[in-house]
Design an enzyme around this catalytic site. Structure first.
Site, PDB file in Angstrom:
ATOM      1  CB  SER A 183     -24.331 -21.562  -6.537  1.00 23.12           C
ATOM      2  OG  SER A 183     -24.709 -20.360  -7.172  1.00 23.12           O
ATOM      3  CG  ASP A 401     -21.652 -22.283 -13.964  1.00 26.83           C
ATOM      4  OD1 ASP A 401     -22.721 -21.688 -14.190  1.00 26.83           O
ATOM      5  OD2 ASP A 401     -21.161 -22.372 -12.829  1.00 26.83           O
ATOM      6  CG  HIS A 437     -24.926 -22.589 -11.624  1.00 28.91           C
ATOM      7  ND1 HIS A 437     -23.648 -22.233 -11.260  1.00 28.91           N
ATOM      8  CD2 HIS A 437     -25.735 -22.183 -10.607  1.00 28.91           C
ATOM      9  CE1 HIS A 437     -23.679 -21.640 -10.080  1.00 28.91           C
ATOM     10  NE2 HIS A 437     -24.930 -21.607  -9.668  1.00 28.91           N
TER      11      HIS A 437
END
Length: 512
Positions: A183, A401, A437
Site C-alpha cells: 500500500s 484490490d 488490498h
C-alpha cells in the site's frame, strides 16, 4: 490503507546468511543512547526478553535490543523511528526496513517484531508525524517540511540512522539490505528504488500507491460518480449482486476471476427491469459503476488519469463498500473518500472544508501534479541506477484490490519496460487473482515474496512464480485451503486439466 503482515510476506522459509562483513567494535544495547548521529537523538535503548509462542501463531522472537530515535533534519521535522536488533547469534546478517500504510503516523512495530523472529535487524518509522488515524492528513496543513518527510525524507533518515545503529551494536554492517511494504509501503518501496537506488539489495513492493496524486484523484472521481444523481449510489447488497454476476461471466468455481484482463463485464445483464432492488442495477447505478471500472479521465482531452478497478471483489468483506462506496449514500466511511478528502483539504488546497465533489479533473489535477507528484509519487520509470547497483525488485498486486487499481501496477510496469527494455533480470511483476488490498479476498492471498527476493538477491534465482496460499477463513493460524502460483506478468497460471486444483503443482505458467 492496510499493511501486509510479515507472515504474508515472509512465509516460513529458513533464511541463510552470506559472507561476513568486516568486524568493528561492538556497543551494548544500553550504550546506544550515547551514539552520536547527525540531527538524530537516540531516545531509548533497552533489551526485550525472548518470547515463545505456539507454532500455530506468529513466529517466536529471540531476545532483542529495541532502540527508539528521533531525526530532525529540519526545524519542523519530528521523524520517529525504531530499530529492533536480535541478540547474540540470532541475527541472520540481514537488514530489513518495513513500510507504512495510509498516511502513516505510527511506527509499524506490529510488522517489525515477527521479522526479528526471522533473524532480521528491522527498522520502521512513523514518516515524520504522529496520528492514530490512517486517513488523517491534518498534520500536513501548512507544514511543507512534514509533507516532504512523509513523501520520502523519513525513509532515508531511518535507513541511515538504523544502519549506523546496527553497525555500532553488531560491530559490522549487514550482508544484505531489504525493504518490504504494501500500500503506502509499496509506494515507499518504489521510492527507495527510484530515489535511493543504492540503499537496498532487494525490494518488495505490494499493491503500491506510487501514482499518489492520480490515485487520490481517482478517489474524487469515484465520489463524484456515486453522487452524480440521487440514484447513483450502489449499496453493499447490490455490490454483492454485481460480484456474483462478474463471477458468473468471468470467474471459476472458487469465486475467483483468474485473468480480469480477459473479462468484459456486461452490467446490463443485471439491469433492473422494474423498480430498483438490491439484486439489480438501475441506469444511474450502471453509469456510476462504469465510471469506476473505466477510471478517471480528463473531461477536456479524454486522457486517462488513473486506471479503474477490476471486477471480482465488489461485494467482499473489505471490498468496495469498505473502500469505494461506504455503507450508505450519506456516509463518509469509505476509506478512499477519507484519503482523497484529507489529501486535497490539508495538502493541495490548504482548506479543511474543501469538498472533493468540486475537484476539476483538468486544471486541478494539473496543478496538483505540478506541486506534489515529485514529493509523494514514485512513478518514475527510470530504474537504471537501481539496476546498476545490482538491486532486485518484486512488485505484486491483488487483482481484486478495491483500494488501488491493479491495472495501474501494470501501467507502471509497462512504462518501465518502455523506458528500459525488458527487465526480467532485476524487476518482475506478479498479479494475485481474487486478492483484495494487501491480502484477504476469495483467492489465495498470503504471498511468499520475501523468501523469493532473498533467493533472487543472494542466490541469483529469479522467481518465475510466487507461491500464494489461502488459509481457511483467511486465517494463517488455520489449515491451508489451497495454493496457486502467481506467474511473472504477463504469464498466467493455467490448470493442467487433471490435477487437484487445490495443489500448486496442478498449475503451470503460460503466456497471458
Amino acid at each position: 490503507m492496510k499493511m501486509l503482515t510479515w507472515a504474508a510476506a515472509a512465509g516460513a522459509a529458513v533464511l541463510l546468511g552470506a559472507a561476513a562483513a568486516p568486524a568493528m567494535a561492538k556497543t551494548s544495547c544500553e550504550d546506544l543512547t550515547s551514539l552520536k548521529l547527525a540531527h538524530v537523538t537516540i531516545t531509548d535503548a533497552k533489551e526485550v526478553p525472548a518470547q515463545l509462542m505456539p507454532a500455530s501463531m506468529s513466529p517466536a522472537h529471540p531476545a532483542y535490543c529495541k532502540v527508539m530515535g528521533t531525526a530532525k533534519p529540519t526545524a519542523d521535522s519530528d521523524i520517529r523511528f525504531a530499530v529492533l536488533l536480535p541478540e547474540g547469534d540470532a541475527w541472520n546478517g540481514r537488514y530489513l526496513q518495513v513500510g507504512n500504510g495510509g498516511f502513516a503516523g505510527s511506527i509499524p512495530v506490529a510488522l517489525m517484531v515477527p521479522a526479528v523472529g526471522q533473524g532480521y535487524v528491522v527498522a520502521g518509522t512513523d514518516d515524520g508525524h504522529q496520528s492514530t488515524i490512517g486517513t488523517d492528513a491534518s498534520w500536513a496543513l501548512n507544514h511543507p517540511e512534514k509533507q516532504i518527510d512523509f513523501g520520502y525524507r523519513a525513509l532515508k533518515e531511518t535507513t541511515d540512522a538504523a544502519k549506523a545503529i546496527l553497525a555500532a551494536y553488531e560491530g559490522k554492517t549487514a550482508r544484505y539490505s531489504y525493504f518490504q511494504g504494501c500500500s503506502d509501503g509499496g509506494r515507499e518501496a518504489l521510492m527507495e528504488a527510484q530515489r535511493y537506488p543504492n540503499d537496498f539489495n532487494g525490494i518488495v513492493a505490494g499493491d503500491p500507491a506510487n501514482h499518489w496524486t492520480h490515485l487520490l484523484t481517482m478517489a474524487a472521481w469515484s465520489v463524484q460518480a456515486l453522487s452524480a444523481t440521487p440514484d447513483s449510489f450502489v449499496p453493499p447488497a447490490t455490490l454483492k449482486a454485481v460480484q456474483a454476476e462478474a463471477i458468473r461471466q468471468c470467474g471459476d468455481e472458487t469465486g475467483v476471476i483468474e485473468n480480469p484482463l480477459a473479462c468484459h463485464l456486461d452490467l446490463v445483464a443485471i439491469r433492473c427491469k422494474g423498480a430498483a432492488a438490491a439484486d439489480c442495477l438501475t441506469d444511474a447505478q450502471i453509469t456510476a459503476m462504469r465510471k469506476i471500472y473505466g477510471g478517471a479521465r480528463n473531461p477536456r482531452t479524454g486522457e486517462l488519469i488513473m486506471s479503474g478497478y477490476s471486477p471480482g471483489g465488489e461485494g467482499e468483506r473489505g471490498g468496495w463498500s469498505t473502500w469505494i462506496t461506504g455503507p450508505s449514500a450519506d456516509s463518509d466511511a469509505a476509506l478512499s473518500k477519507g484519503f482523497g478528502s484529507n489529501f486535497f483539504r490539508y495538502i493541495v488546497f490548504s482548506d479543511p472544508t474543501y469538498d472533493i465533489r468540486k475537484l476539476n479533473f483538468d486544471s486541478d489535477v494539473a496543478m496538483t501534479d505540478a506541486k506534489y507528484a515529485k514529493i509523494f509519487g514514485s512513478y518514475d520509470p527510470d530504474l537504471a541506477a537501481f539496476r546498476k547497483h545490482g538491486g532486485k525488485l518484486i512488485q505484486y498486486h491483488g487483482w481484486a484490490d478495491p483500494a488501488i487499481p491493479p491495472l495501474d501496477s501494470i501501467a507502471y510496469y509497462k512504462l518501465v519496460q518502455h523506458r528500459m527494455g525488458p527487465t526480467p533480470k532485476f524487476y518482475r511483476l506478479f498479479l494475485a487473482p481474487g486478492m483484495l488490498h494487501c491480502g484477504g479476498g476469495p483467492g489465495p492471498n498470503v504471498i511468499a515474496a520475501q523468501p523469493a527476493i532473498v533467493d533472487w538477491v543472494e542466490h541469483g534465482k529469479a522467481p518465475a512464480l510466487l507461491v500464494a496460499t489461502k488459509y481457511e477463513g483467511n486465517n494463517p493460524a488455520k489449515p491451508v485451503e489451497r495454493q496457486r502460483p502467481l506467474c511473472a506478468f504477463p504469464a498466467i497460471a493455467k490448470w493442467d486439466g487433471k490435477g487437484d486444483k487445490a495443489k500448486l503443482e496442478s498449475f503451470k505458467c503460460v503466456k497471458g
